[in-house]
Write an enzyme that holds these catalytic residues in place. Structure first.
Site, PDB file in Angstrom:
ATOM      1  CG  ASP A  38      44.877-108.539  -8.375  1.00 50.46           C
ATOM      2  OD1 ASP A  38      44.772-108.044  -9.512  1.00 50.46           O
ATOM      3  OD2 ASP A  38      44.007-109.247  -7.853  1.00 50.46           O
ATOM      4  CG  HIS A  44      39.591-108.081  -2.564  1.00 56.21           C
ATOM      5  ND1 HIS A  44      39.680-109.355  -3.050  1.00 56.21           N
ATOM      6  CD2 HIS A  44      39.677-107.265  -3.650  1.00 56.21           C
ATOM      7  CE1 HIS A  44      39.811-109.340  -4.368  1.00 56.21           C
ATOM      8  NE2 HIS A  44      39.820-108.071  -4.746  1.00 56.21           N
ATOM      9  CG  ASP A  71      44.734-113.410 -17.148  1.00 53.69           C
ATOM     10  OD1 ASP A  71      43.663-112.827 -17.373  1.00 53.69           O
ATOM     11  OD2 ASP A  71      45.127-113.719 -15.998  1.00 53.69           O
ATOM     12  CG  HIS A  83      42.566-114.964 -14.099  1.00 46.54           C
ATOM     13  ND1 HIS A  83      43.209-113.770 -13.919  1.00 46.54           N
ATOM     14  CD2 HIS A  83      41.650-115.041 -13.102  1.00 46.54           C
ATOM     15  CE1 HIS A  83      42.714-113.149 -12.861  1.00 46.54           C
ATOM     16  NE2 HIS A  83      41.773-113.894 -12.338  1.00 46.54           N
ATOM     17  CG  ASP A 141      39.343-104.592  -6.276  1.00 51.13           C
ATOM     18  OD1 ASP A 141      40.289-104.148  -5.614  1.00 51.13           O
ATOM     19  OD2 ASP A 141      39.284-105.754  -6.699  1.00 51.13           O
ATOM     20  CD  GLU A 172      42.888-107.606  -4.684  1.00 56.24           C
ATOM     21  OE1 GLU A 172      43.090-108.681  -5.266  1.00 56.24           O
ATOM     22  OE2 GLU A 172      42.301-106.650  -5.200  1.00 56.24           O
ATOM     23  CD  GLU A 186      42.125-112.462  -4.686  1.00 55.48           C
ATOM     24  OE1 GLU A 186      42.922-113.214  -5.266  1.00 55.48           O
ATOM     25  OE2 GLU A 186      41.843-111.333  -5.089  1.00 55.48           O
ATOM     26  CG  ASP A 211      42.615-104.261  -8.690  1.00 56.10           C
ATOM     27  OD1 ASP A 211      42.651-104.539  -7.486  1.00 56.10           O
ATOM     28  OD2 ASP A 211      41.967-104.931  -9.525  1.00 56.10           O
TER      29      ASP A 211
HETATM   30  C1  XLS Z   1      39.502-109.307  -8.348  1.00 55.75           C
HETATM   31  C2  XLS Z   1      40.467-110.250  -7.858  1.00 55.75           C
HETATM   32  C3  XLS Z   1      41.149-111.109  -8.918  1.00 55.75           C
HETATM   33  C4  XLS Z   1      41.819-112.296  -8.267  1.00 55.75           C
HETATM   34  C5  XLS Z   1      42.126-113.416  -9.193  1.00 55.75           C
HETATM   35  O1  XLS Z   1      39.086-108.387  -7.667  1.00 55.75           O
HETATM   36  O2  XLS Z   1      41.400-109.570  -7.088  1.00 55.75           O
HETATM   37  O3  XLS Z   1      42.051-110.357  -9.653  1.00 55.75           O
HETATM   38  O4  XLS Z   1      42.993-111.924  -7.634  1.00 55.75           O
HETATM   39  O5  XLS Z   1      40.988-113.912  -9.809  1.00 55.75           O
HETATM   40 NI    NI Z   2      43.201-110.323  -6.349  1.00 55.53          NI
HETATM   41 NI    NI Z   3      40.738-107.512  -6.526  1.00 54.07          NI
END
Ligand code: XLS
Ligand code: NI
Ligand code: NI
Length: 434
Positions: free
Chosen positions: A336, A268, A101, A98, A304, A265, A229, A306
């Protein structure tokens, strides 16, 4: 000195190795079905989780003490140096970011954009010296407080404009770095309560912004794929890009189904009440499959989380659907995924990626073997075989309910149920993944 000093480039040592800093399954140059593993899997490291995230949770702040944390452009350069040091160790072909980042926020929009351009130039130099390419860039339209009520879907048109201008600078940055995709995740494109929300208007605003993003990208000659996404909740309670099916309806509504695809994802998909492979298969069926964010969620938490993937059978089913869809084309496998906040060391960041890459490679190989062996696909085809026989094809073309009715009466049809054989098929899958 490199933050990762003392850690050497990771090599493939095979499944039997006990070296924690070696690949056991991911052999980048191994050829499977005419392509190398590196070409099939197209791994990407995510700048945000690996280099920008500070280790906070809702009860506590920063746990990581990275030397590049700080508000200046020099900090951002040091962060980029560390990123490319990790990339050299992992040898993965891609990265993603992003805007927020990679660059510090400036005092105003103009300074923020200058910061972005400065760092993009710096990253371009580092890319020219070797190292990975850009899988995708994106705009962070969710962290800053100005976006608390949404970006494109904000009730304030000035926030809409600020978000649009930011998307422009991020498409420019992605294009400049040769990005193969541009991603839009609607971080705050949703709502908390209907009591203060005009749902229909917000959806229109989101559609308009997406149309403008597509138009701008094409106008400047960006050839990459544009991806949405989907995510059902977190941070907002109801997000407009809930899942693949919802996004498809949205794209149809705005005439963008031929222009925009999805970045799916794992975490998600689970939050939306689906499996990852369901979302991938549906996107492929609808012609909008683009790329994947590979992570996993803690199944108990409902958020989430991750985490890096570590479940080979789950990953196998995902790559099985990806292979059936023709593989990752412009897309890739983006991690991610972030460390747990107690994983403080440089080596943790390396080990996490090694583990993720190995799990994906192991799953990919099993998926490929399962597809080559063919029993599963043969069983699926056999289940629908009657659709190719007799009057069946006409049911989907020129039959009407009264001609169907007459035939059912005339032939005295009495269809007999047949077994779906789920357990046999599950056993078959376990032969490959077990
Ligand atoms: C957040 C998202 C984010 C996207 C990019 O849950 O996964 O990381 O991948 O903005
Ligand atoms: Ni993501
Ligand atoms: Ni995510």
């Amino acid at each position: 000195m490199s933050y990762f000093a003392g850690i050497h480039p990771i090599t493939y040592e095979g499944p039997e190795t006990d070296n924690p800093l070696a690949f056991r399954h991911y052999n980048p140059s191994e050829v499977i079905g005419g392509k190398t593993m590196a070409e099939h899997l197209r791994f990407a490291v995510a700048w945000w989780h690996s280099f920008a995230w500070e280790g906070g949770d809702p009860f506590g702040g920063q746990t990581f003490q990275r030397p590049w944390f700080g508000p200046t452009v020099d900090h951002a350069r040091a962060k980029a140096d560390a990123a490319f040091d990790l990339f050299a160790i992992l040898g993965q072909p891609y990265f993603c970011f992003h805007d927020a980042d990679i660059r510090p926020e400036g005092a105003d929009f103009a300074e923020t954009t200058r910061n972005l351009e400065t760092i993009v130039d710096y990253i371009a130099e580092k890319m020219a010296a070797g190292g990975p390419r850009l899988l995708w860039g994106t705009a962070n339209l969710f962290s800053h407080r100005r976006y608390m009520a949404g970006a494109a879907t904000n009730p304030d048109p000035d926030v809409f404009a600020y978000a649009g201008a930011t998307i422009k600078t991020c498409i420019d940055a992605t294009h400049r770095l040769g990005g193969e995709n541009y991603v839009l995740w609607g971080g705050r494109e949703g709502y908390e309560t209907l009591l203060n929300t005009d749902l229909a208007r917000e959806r229109q605003q989101a559609g308009r912004m997406l149309c403008m993003a597509v138009d701008y990208a094409r106008k400047i000659g960006f050839k990459g794929a544009i991806l949405i996404e989907p995510k059902p909740q977190e941070p907002t309670k109801h997000q407009y890009d809930y899942d693949v099916a919802t996004v498809y309806g949205f794209l149809k509504d705005f005439g963008l189904e031929g222009e925009v695809k999805v970045n799916i994802e794992q975490g998600h998909a689970i939050l939306a009440g689906h499996s990852f492979e369901h979302e991938i298969a549906l996107a492929a069926a609808l012609g909008i499959f683009g790329s994947i964010d590979m992570n996993r969620n803690d199944y108990q938490s409902g958020w989430d989380t991750d985490q890096f993937p570590n479940n080979t059978p789950e990953v196998t089913l995902a790559y099985y659907e990806i292979l059936k869809a023709g593989g990752l084309r412009t897309g890739g496998t983006n991690f991610d995924a972030k460390l747990r906040r107690q994983s403080l060391d440089a080596e943790d960041l390396v080990a996490a990626h090694i583990g993720g890459m190995d799990v994906c490679a192991a799953g990919f190989k099993r998926a490929y073997a399962m597809l080559q062996e063919g029993t599963l696909e043969a069983a699926r085809h056999a289940r629908y075989a009657k659709w190719g026989e007799g009057d069946a094809p006409a049911l989907l073309t020129h039959a009407t309910l009264d001609t169907i009715h007459d035939r059912v009466v005339r032939e005295g049809l009495d269809p007999q149920p047949v077994s779906g054989r789920q357990e046999r098929l599950e056993n078959l899958v376990n032969r490959f993944t077990g």
